[in-house]
Structure formats: C-alpha cells, structure tokens
Design an enzyme around this catalytic site. Structure first.
Site, PDB file in Angstrom:
ATOM      1  N   ALA A 178      23.357 -37.552 -16.105  1.00  0.00           N
ATOM      2  CA  ALA A 178      23.167 -36.225 -16.822  1.00  0.00           C
ATOM      3  C   ALA A 178      23.701 -34.774 -16.126  1.00  0.00           C
ATOM      4  CB  ALA A 178      21.662 -36.128 -17.085  1.00  0.00           C
ATOM      5  N   THR A 179      23.851 -35.019 -14.678  1.00  0.00           N
ATOM      6  CA  THR A 179      24.484 -33.931 -14.063  1.00  0.00           C
ATOM      7  C   THR A 179      25.794 -33.553 -14.486  1.00  0.00           C
ATOM      8  OG1 THR A 179      22.771 -33.868 -12.270  1.00  0.00           O
ATOM      9  CG2 THR A 179      24.923 -33.129 -12.006  1.00  0.00           C
TER      10      THR A 179
ATOM     11  N   GLN B  94      15.331 -36.547 -19.769  1.00  0.00           N
ATOM     12  CA  GLN B  94      13.877 -36.796 -19.616  1.00  0.00           C
ATOM     13  C   GLN B  94      13.392 -37.313 -20.969  1.00  0.00           C
ATOM     14  OE1 GLN B  94      12.228 -37.198 -16.940  1.00  0.00           O
ATOM     15  NE2 GLN B  94      13.637 -36.172 -15.303  1.00  0.00           N
TER      16      GLN B  94
ATOM     17  N   SER C 229      20.835 -39.849 -19.431  1.00  0.00           N
ATOM     18  CA  SER C 229      20.951 -40.649 -18.176  1.00  0.00           C
ATOM     19  C   SER C 229      20.257 -42.071 -18.322  1.00  0.00           C
ATOM     20  CB  SER C 229      20.034 -39.909 -17.198  1.00  0.00           C
ATOM     21  OG  SER C 229      20.001 -40.380 -16.096  1.00  0.00           O
TER      22      SER C 229
ATOM     23  N   CYS D 171      15.670 -33.368  -7.368  1.00  0.00           N
ATOM     24  CA  CYS D 171      16.693 -32.582  -6.992  1.00  0.00           C
ATOM     25  C   CYS D 171      16.569 -31.194  -6.013  1.00  0.00           C
ATOM     26  CB  CYS D 171      17.697 -32.298  -8.250  1.00  0.00           C
ATOM     27  SG  CYS D 171      17.873 -33.473  -9.177  1.00  0.00           S
TER      28      CYS D 171
END
Length: 453
Positions: free
Chosen positions: A123-124, A231, A251, A377
């Site tokens: 996802a980042t 999420q 993700s 994170c």
C-alpha cells in the site's frame, strides 16, 4: 512392515529429543542466529523476559498468513517457479495464468475489472504512485491536493514531497469522532484541485470515512478521488463504482496474505492517468515495472478469495470479540475512553485511552500481549499519536492509548486473558499515581494551579 516400525521409532525419538526443536531445511538456516533466547523458564529478547510467546492483538500492524493462502503459494516457490513474463515455455505460461487468476480475485473483492488492478509491493508504494504519480501527470493544470490530517504517514509524506515541488496541499481537520466534515471538503475544492485523498478505514482508530458521500462530491466537481483501503479490504464491503473511486491502495499482509505484495486500483472509465514512479521493463501496463512475484501475487489473490467468502462471518465474530474485550475492561475499571466514532468504525480495531496511566509503562507491563500504541510505521516515536491529537484528544490521554487489533484467528480465551492482564496492569499503575488518588478524593485536577520550581 519392519521398515515402517523402524521409521516410526526414529520419528518418535526425534520428536521427543532433548532439544525438541524443528530441524532447519538448510545449512544456511541452521547457521542463522536465533532472534531470541529460549529455555525452560521462558523467552528473552531485547532485555525483556516473558513466560512464552505473547497473545497477538496487533492485527492492524500485520496479520498471520491464513494456512489456505500458504497452501496456494507453495507450488509457485517449489515446482511452478517460472517468470510470468516468460512467453516461450510452460513455466512462464502457468505463472502468468496464476497471476491473472489472482488479479481476478482481487478485482472481485472490490467490484472492479481485473484490467484495473496493478500489482505493487504494498500500500505504501500504491499511495506514492497515486498521490505523486497523479499530480505529476496533471501538473500543467492541477496544482492542488486535498487530504486529511489523519492519513497514513506515507500519504502525508507524499503530500509534503509535492509541497516541496511547489504544489499546494490542504490538510482537512477531522471532528472529535475522527470523521471529516463534508461541508469543509466541498469548500476546500478549487478549480486547480487535482486529487482528493481520504483513507477508508483509519489504521490507528478504525473509523470508517463516508466514502460514498465523498465520492459524490468529487464526481460533482470532476476531481479524481484516491483512498488508502489497506485496512478496509476484505473487512468491510467495497464497491469502487458506488464510491466513485479513481485510485485505491491495497495491501496483502493486512488480510492474512503475504508481506511484500499489494495492488493499486486504477479506474479505466473515466480514465485516470499517473506518472510511473519506477522505470524498467514496462510490466503492469507500464505503471509498475519489475518482475511480478508470482507466489506473493497468488497468496494475495487467495487471501482476497477467502475474504470475499468469509467477510460476513468474520465481521460478526470479530464484533462479538470486540464487545467482550471492551465490556470486560469497562466492567472492572473506570476512566476508559474509546477513541474515534462509536458507530462508524471497523470492529477489529479498538483504540482505548486509560486515564491516569502512563502509556509506555502500560505497554511495557503488557509484555504477554502484543499490542501497540498506534501505527507500526511511527511507533518508534515517543510523541503522542498525531491521529489522536487531530481528534482533539488531550496530550496526557493520547499518551495512554492502546490499540487492540482483533482478527480471524483471535479466540475468546485470548480476549479474556487480555482483559485480565490489562485490568491488572492499569490498577497497578494507578496505585502508584498521585493524580488518581486525588481524583478518588474528589479533587478536580483542572482546577489546580501547578507551581513551577
């Protein structure tokens, strides 16, 4: 017959041997240093000793791989190991077919076309491609981005990167329940607004933003809409058409899939364009160059397939466990506050603040429960959570927050044990707190004028 008896005896002897440890698959793994020391009295790691492996209640940080997902992945590590971009032989063909099958499973979970799914490392990366890639592509006409103060750090840092390049960014505040004000969003949109980015389910407090209403506003003003759904995927229903989503980050390891794999949803009609953030062989429609990791993609697809079938069951079961956890704690101690909306939230994320307790001390005391004080994170920072501060939570309460993450494999026994340990530790810390003693005596702490020495 005698050979079978001999084999059985050998296996029993190995399993009951003094070390009682699994044998490594290779000499390389045998040479690897154990990450912790384990003996009959417990486990020691980083100077902390506990009686055994702790209960895992940190599902927002990562989730365990579902055994069904691992079963789907293993053949693509061992026998079907071909490069999916090899077009001249069976190994490449079967890997390519597996990748496309997984792409279809991801698409089915969000009601999109498989052609709109781009595989990434997570996802980042998807957030970076969405925020920086979209604005770079439309930079001649669009110079303004709208996001919220409670986004994941990779979205906020991508926006700050754009600001350094001369773009303008509006960081919308959130209400005390963690939700954005739709009127403020509407008022913030300008003719040169090139992107609105709002997280679907917040990773720290679990609130669910009103995506359909946000999508309607973006459609009204013809502004592309991006959402970080890391999420949310597999936990709440997602329909990219109903929500009018242009770009969406996904993700794998948040939905019982492997780490290192994610996806980017990119709408085809009306088409959204982005500038690639990586150059190379032009894989994934030129958006994300690099060899697609077949085993990881297969695992991601399998995780999405399982999530689609079991989402309702998981939701009901997890909601029951969350109520058991919250009621169990509140029945025994006071001064417990739920951070974020009580109604619009994902049940598997319960963020609590405990009054008159120091957060780091509480975390250290809960060594037998794997929980966190916020995003994995940013958990290295000793600053109070920026998400909770954006909600208007006072600094002392923000410092005492604990995020409990409940998932598919969490048991009632684990919840009951977490309640027991949490209550015990909070009571222990409050016994040492002079502030709590003053409150019990009826003193209003806010009325006290503290002297400085």
């Amino acid at each position: 017959m005698s050979s079978k008896l001999l084999l059985t005896a050998v296996l029993r002897r190995v399993l009951l041997s003094k070390s009682n440890r699994l044998r490594p698959f290779s000499t390389a793994s045998a040479a690897a240093v154990e990450p912790y020391q384990e003996d009959t009295t417990g486990i020691t790691m980083k100077g902390v000793k506990i009686s055994g492996r702790p209960l895992y209640l940190d599902m927002q940080a990562t989730s365990p791989v579902d055994p069904r997902v691992l079963d789907a992945m293993l053949p693509y590590y061992l026998s079907r190991f071909g490069n999916p971009h090899s077009r001249t032989h069976l190994y490449g063909w079967e890997s390519d077919q597996a990748v496309e099958s997984a792409r279809a499973h991801v698409a089915a979970l969000i009601n999109s076309s498989p052609k709109e799914i781009i595989f990434t490392s997570g996802a980042t990366e998807s957030n970076n491609i969405s925020v920086k890639g979209a604005m770079h592509f439309y930079k001649d006409k669009k110079r303004h981005v709208i996001t919220t103060q409670t986004e994941h750090k990779c979205v906020l840092d991508s926006c700050r990167h754009l600001q350094q390049e001369g773009f303008e960014v509006t960081y919308l505040p959130v209400e005390s329940d963690g939700l954005i004000n739709l009127d403020k969003l509407r008022a913030a949109i300008r003719p040169d607004t090139g992107l609105v980015s709002v997280m679907m389910v917040n990773n720290e407090i679990g609130v669910i933003q009103p995506l359909e209403e946000i999508g309607k506003i973006c459609k009204e003003f013809n502004v592309p809409f991006h959402t970080d759904a890391a999420q949310a995927l597999g936990k709440i229903p997602i329909d990219v058409d109903k929500m009018n989503i242009s770009l969406m980050s996904l993700s794998g390891h948040k939905i019982y899939g492997p780490k290192g794999i994610g996806a980017l949803y990119m709408r085809r009609r009306p088409r959204i364009r982005v500038e690639p953030q990586m150059n190379g062989g032009g894989q994934e429609r030129g958006i994300r160059s690099g060899t697609v990791p077949t085993p990881l993609v297969v695992g991601f697809g399998a995780a999405c397939e399982v999530a689609k079938k079991e989402m309702d069951y998981d939701e009901n079961r997890i909601r029951g466990l969350q109520e058991r956890l919250l009621n169990g704690i509140r029945d025994k101690i006071d001064g417990v506050v739920v951070n974020g909306s009580a109604d619009r939230r994902y049940a598997g994320n319960l963020n609590l603040s405990f009054a008159y307790v120091e957060g780091e001390s509480l975390l250290m005391g809960l060594k037998e429960v794997a929980v966190s004080s916020g995003s994995a994170c940013t958990s290295a920072s000793l600053e109070p959570s920026y998400v909770l501060r954006a909600l208007g939570v006072e600094e002392d309460m923000a410092h005492t927050s604990i995020r409990y993450g409940i998932g598919r494999f969490t048991t009632e026994e684990e919840i009951d044990r977490a309640v027991e340990l949490t209550v015990k530790q909070v009571e222990k810390l409050r016994e040492m707190s002079p502030l709590y003693e003053m409150v019990k005596e009826g003193i209003d702490l806010k009325s006290i004028q503290w002297a400085q020495h």
